[in-house]
Design a protein around this motif. Structure first.
Motif, PDB file in Angstrom:
ATOM      1  N   MET A  20      32.814  20.125  66.812  1.00  0.00           N
ATOM      2  CA  MET A  20      33.222  20.269  68.208  1.00  0.00           C
ATOM      3  C   MET A  20      34.214  19.179  68.626  1.00  0.00           C
ATOM      4  N   LYS A  21      34.669  18.386  67.701  1.00  0.00           N
ATOM      5  CA  LYS A  21      35.512  17.229  68.010  1.00  0.00           C
ATOM      6  C   LYS A  21      36.732  17.619  68.837  1.00  0.00           C
ATOM      7  N   ASP A  22      36.850  16.992  70.007  1.00  0.00           N
ATOM      8  CA  ASP A  22      37.993  17.164  70.913  1.00  0.00           C
ATOM      9  C   ASP A  22      38.137  18.587  71.441  1.00  0.00           C
ATOM     10  N   GLN A  23      37.060  19.349  71.456  1.00  0.00           N
ATOM     11  CA  GLN A  23      37.156  20.731  71.913  1.00  0.00           C
ATOM     12  C   GLN A  23      36.677  20.886  73.345  1.00  0.00           C
ATOM     13  N   ALA A  24      37.152  21.975  73.971  1.00  0.00           N
ATOM     14  CA  ALA A  24      36.747  22.336  75.327  1.00  0.00           C
ATOM     15  C   ALA A  24      35.924  23.615  75.264  1.00  0.00           C
ATOM     16  N   VAL A  25      34.787  23.603  75.916  1.00  0.00           N
ATOM     17  CA  VAL A  25      33.843  24.714  75.849  1.00  0.00           C
ATOM     18  C   VAL A  25      33.432  25.120  77.260  1.00  0.00           C
ATOM     19  N   VAL A  26      33.347  26.426  77.493  1.00  0.00           N
ATOM     20  CA  VAL A  26      32.792  26.939  78.745  1.00  0.00           C
ATOM     21  C   VAL A  26      31.417  27.516  78.448  1.00  0.00           C
ATOM     22  N   ILE A  27      30.426  27.118  79.233  1.00  0.00           N
ATOM     23  CA  ILE A  27      29.063  27.617  79.070  1.00  0.00           C
ATOM     24  C   ILE A  27      28.645  28.319  80.350  1.00  0.00           C
ATOM     25  N   VAL A  28      28.371  29.603  80.238  1.00  0.00           N
ATOM     26  CA  VAL A  28      27.925  30.392  81.381  1.00  0.00           C
ATOM     27  C   VAL A  28      26.399  30.311  81.440  1.00  0.00           C
ATOM     28  N   GLY A  29      25.871  29.999  82.617  1.00  0.00           N
ATOM     29  CA  GLY A  29      24.455  29.692  82.703  1.00  0.00           C
ATOM     30  C   GLY A  29      24.178  28.292  82.200  1.00  0.00           C
ATOM     31  N   GLY A  30      25.164  27.423  82.349  1.00  0.00           N
ATOM     32  CA  GLY A  30      25.075  26.088  81.768  1.00  0.00           C
ATOM     33  C   GLY A  30      24.479  25.027  82.661  1.00  0.00           C
ATOM     34  N   ALA A  31      24.002  25.404  83.846  1.00  0.00           N
ATOM     35  CA  ALA A  31      23.499  24.399  84.775  1.00  0.00           C
ATOM     36  C   ALA A  31      22.075  23.971  84.477  1.00  0.00           C
ATOM     37  N   SER A  32      21.393  24.698  83.599  1.00  0.00           N
ATOM     38  CA  SER A  32      19.999  24.366  83.294  1.00  0.00           C
ATOM     39  C   SER A  32      19.604  25.035  81.987  1.00  0.00           C
ATOM     40  N   GLY A  33      18.365  24.786  81.548  1.00  0.00           N
ATOM     41  CA  GLY A  33      17.801  25.491  80.406  1.00  0.00           C
ATOM     42  C   GLY A  33      18.590  25.339  79.126  1.00  0.00           C
ATOM     43  N   LEU A  34      18.632  26.419  78.350  1.00  0.00           N
ATOM     44  CA  LEU A  34      19.303  26.389  77.054  1.00  0.00           C
ATOM     45  C   LEU A  34      20.791  26.078  77.191  1.00  0.00           C
ATOM     46  N   GLY A  35      21.410  26.563  78.260  1.00  0.00           N
ATOM     47  CA  GLY A  35      22.835  26.294  78.452  1.00  0.00           C
ATOM     48  C   GLY A  35      23.133  24.817  78.576  1.00  0.00           C
TER      49      GLY A  35
ATOM     50  N   ALA B  52      13.807  33.658  69.298  1.00  0.00           N
ATOM     51  CA  ALA B  52      12.488  34.041  69.786  1.00  0.00           C
ATOM     52  C   ALA B  52      12.208  33.156  70.999  1.00  0.00           C
ATOM     53  N   GLY B  53      11.063  33.324  71.630  1.00  0.00           N
ATOM     54  CA  GLY B  53      10.737  32.476  72.761  1.00  0.00           C
ATOM     55  C   GLY B  53      10.712  31.013  72.362  1.00  0.00           C
ATOM     56  N   PHE B  54      11.143  30.142  73.257  1.00  0.00           N
ATOM     57  CA  PHE B  54      11.125  28.716  72.968  1.00  0.00           C
ATOM     58  C   PHE B  54      10.667  27.976  74.215  1.00  0.00           C
ATOM     59  N   ALA B  55      10.392  26.707  74.069  1.00  0.00           N
ATOM     60  CA  ALA B  55       9.628  25.976  75.063  1.00  0.00           C
ATOM     61  C   ALA B  55      10.451  25.497  76.256  1.00  0.00           C
ATOM     62  N   THR B  56      10.928  26.445  77.052  1.00  0.00           N
ATOM     63  CA  THR B  56      11.535  26.101  78.328  1.00  0.00           C
ATOM     64  C   THR B  56      10.444  26.004  79.387  1.00  0.00           C
TER      65      THR B  56
ATOM     66  N   ALA C 127       6.149  27.381  68.673  1.00  0.00           N
ATOM     67  CA  ALA C 127       7.381  27.795  69.342  1.00  0.00           C
ATOM     68  C   ALA C 127       8.451  26.725  69.127  1.00  0.00           C
ATOM     69  N   ALA C 128       9.707  27.128  69.199  1.00  0.00           N
ATOM     70  CA  ALA C 128      10.812  26.186  69.010  1.00  0.00           C
ATOM     71  C   ALA C 128      11.055  25.369  70.270  1.00  0.00           C
ATOM     72  N   GLU C 129      11.681  24.230  70.102  1.00  0.00           N
ATOM     73  CA  GLU C 129      12.217  23.461  71.214  1.00  0.00           C
ATOM     74  C   GLU C 129      13.635  23.969  71.508  1.00  0.00           C
ATOM     75  N   PRO C 130      14.099  23.889  72.743  1.00  0.00           N
ATOM     76  CA  PRO C 130      15.434  24.394  73.078  1.00  0.00           C
ATOM     77  C   PRO C 130      16.543  23.850  72.184  1.00  0.00           C
ATOM     78  N   VAL C 131      16.471  22.579  71.810  1.00  0.00           N
ATOM     79  CA  VAL C 131      17.533  21.992  71.003  1.00  0.00           C
ATOM     80  C   VAL C 131      17.613  22.643  69.623  1.00  0.00           C
ATOM     81  N   GLU C 132      16.495  23.189  69.132  1.00  0.00           N
ATOM     82  CA  GLU C 132      16.515  23.857  67.830  1.00  0.00           C
ATOM     83  C   GLU C 132      17.304  25.160  67.890  1.00  0.00           C
ATOM     84  N   MET C 133      17.326  25.786  69.030  1.00  0.00           N
ATOM     85  CA  MET C 133      18.170  26.962  69.231  1.00  0.00           C
ATOM     86  C   MET C 133      19.620  26.543  69.474  1.00  0.00           C
ATOM     87  N   ALA C 134      19.786  25.475  70.233  1.00  0.00           N
ATOM     88  CA  ALA C 134      21.129  25.000  70.552  1.00  0.00           C
ATOM     89  C   ALA C 134      21.916  24.611  69.304  1.00  0.00           C
ATOM     90  N   GLU C 135      21.219  24.106  68.285  1.00  0.00           N
ATOM     91  CA  GLU C 135      21.902  23.734  67.039  1.00  0.00           C
ATOM     92  C   GLU C 135      22.665  24.921  66.453  1.00  0.00           C
TER      93      GLU C 135
END
Length: 249
Positions: free
Chosen positions: A1-16, A189-193, A214-222
């Motif tokens: 992700m070095k020096d990249q710009a990303v848009v995340i929809v639903g990014g204000a909380s949770g997995l985003g 699958a469901g994760f611990a939000t 259940a997974a932690e959110p960061v495990e999905m984010a990876e």
């Protein structure tokens, strides 16, 4: 992700938001957040700015095409070229299959399907301005769900929308291949939000998982970061299931 710009929809909380933080740790320098909750947007933006990155936010009703496009364009105007889009916005009500109303269907379809579609179109129209084969022009990652692949009588309308997003992902991947835009989806699958903990289904999920938890959110984010990053140079039209052995597709 070095020096990249990303848009995340639903990014204000949770997995985003978890994904946004992880992207920053992997070198992303510009993050755009699109969400309907203005208060959460500002809080999330400050959190990310404290990590030393440039942040642009836009509140939007993504179920309306004009609103979705306006929000993406506003963020892109502030950040410049957008390298990746992550569609993480969705609603997750639980209701028996025999109790789903027309209003329930309309809301699920509006956010989970139409909203995802509108944001993908907005991203593609932007990314096509930077075509430079054979280099990848841009990457889109949609968050689907294992529910798209299994019976779900307690949440059939949600599951149906996620199956639709899998289909949209494949169609966009084929359409956008000529412009070197890679389009994929990640199906957790469901994760611990906090929401999952509130609904109380995580213990049942843990028992059904081969890993027994259940997974932690960061495990999905990876996995989202992987598909959205420059490390992904070839995968497109794929749906990656991350379930800890809860389901095999």
């Amino acid at each position: 992700m070095k020096d990249q710009a990303v848009v995340i929809v639903g990014g204000a909380s949770g997995l985003g938001l978890t994904t946004a933080k992880l992207m920053v740790s992997h070198g992303a320098t510009k993050i755009g957040l699109i969400d309907r909750n203005e208060q959460l947007l500002e809080t999330a933006a400050e959190t990310l700015r404290d990590l030393g990155v440039e942040v642009a936010v836009a509140a939007a009703d993504i179920s309306i095409g004009e609103s979705a496009h306006r929000s993406f364009d506003a963020v892109a105007q502030k950040l410049g070229r957008i390298h990746s889009l992550v569609n993480s916005a969705a609603i997750y009500p639980r209701k028996s299959i025999l109790e789903i109303t027309d209003a329930d269907w309309d809301l699920e379809n509006a956010i989970n399907i139409k909203g995802t579609y509108h944001m993908m179109v907005a991203a593609v129209l932007h990314m096509r301005n930077y075509v430079s084969p054979p280099e990848v022009t841009g990457r889109i990652v949609n968050i689907t769900s294992v529910d798209a692949f299994k019976a779900h009588p307690q949440n059939a309308h949600y599951a149906a929308t996620k199956a639709a997003v899998v289909s949209l992902t494949k169609s966009f991947a084929q359409e956008c291949a000529k412009d070197q835009i890679l389009v994929n989806s990640v199906a957790p699958a469901g994760f611990a939000t906090d929401r999952a903990k509130e609904l109380g289904f995580l213990p049942e999920l843990a028992k059904a998982s081969a890993l027994g938890r259940a997974a932690e959110p960061v495990e999905m984010a990876e996995w989202i970061v992987m598909m959205a990053s420059s490390r992904n140079t070839y995968a497109t039209g794929e749906n990656v299931v991350i379930s800890g052995g809860y389901i095999y597709v």
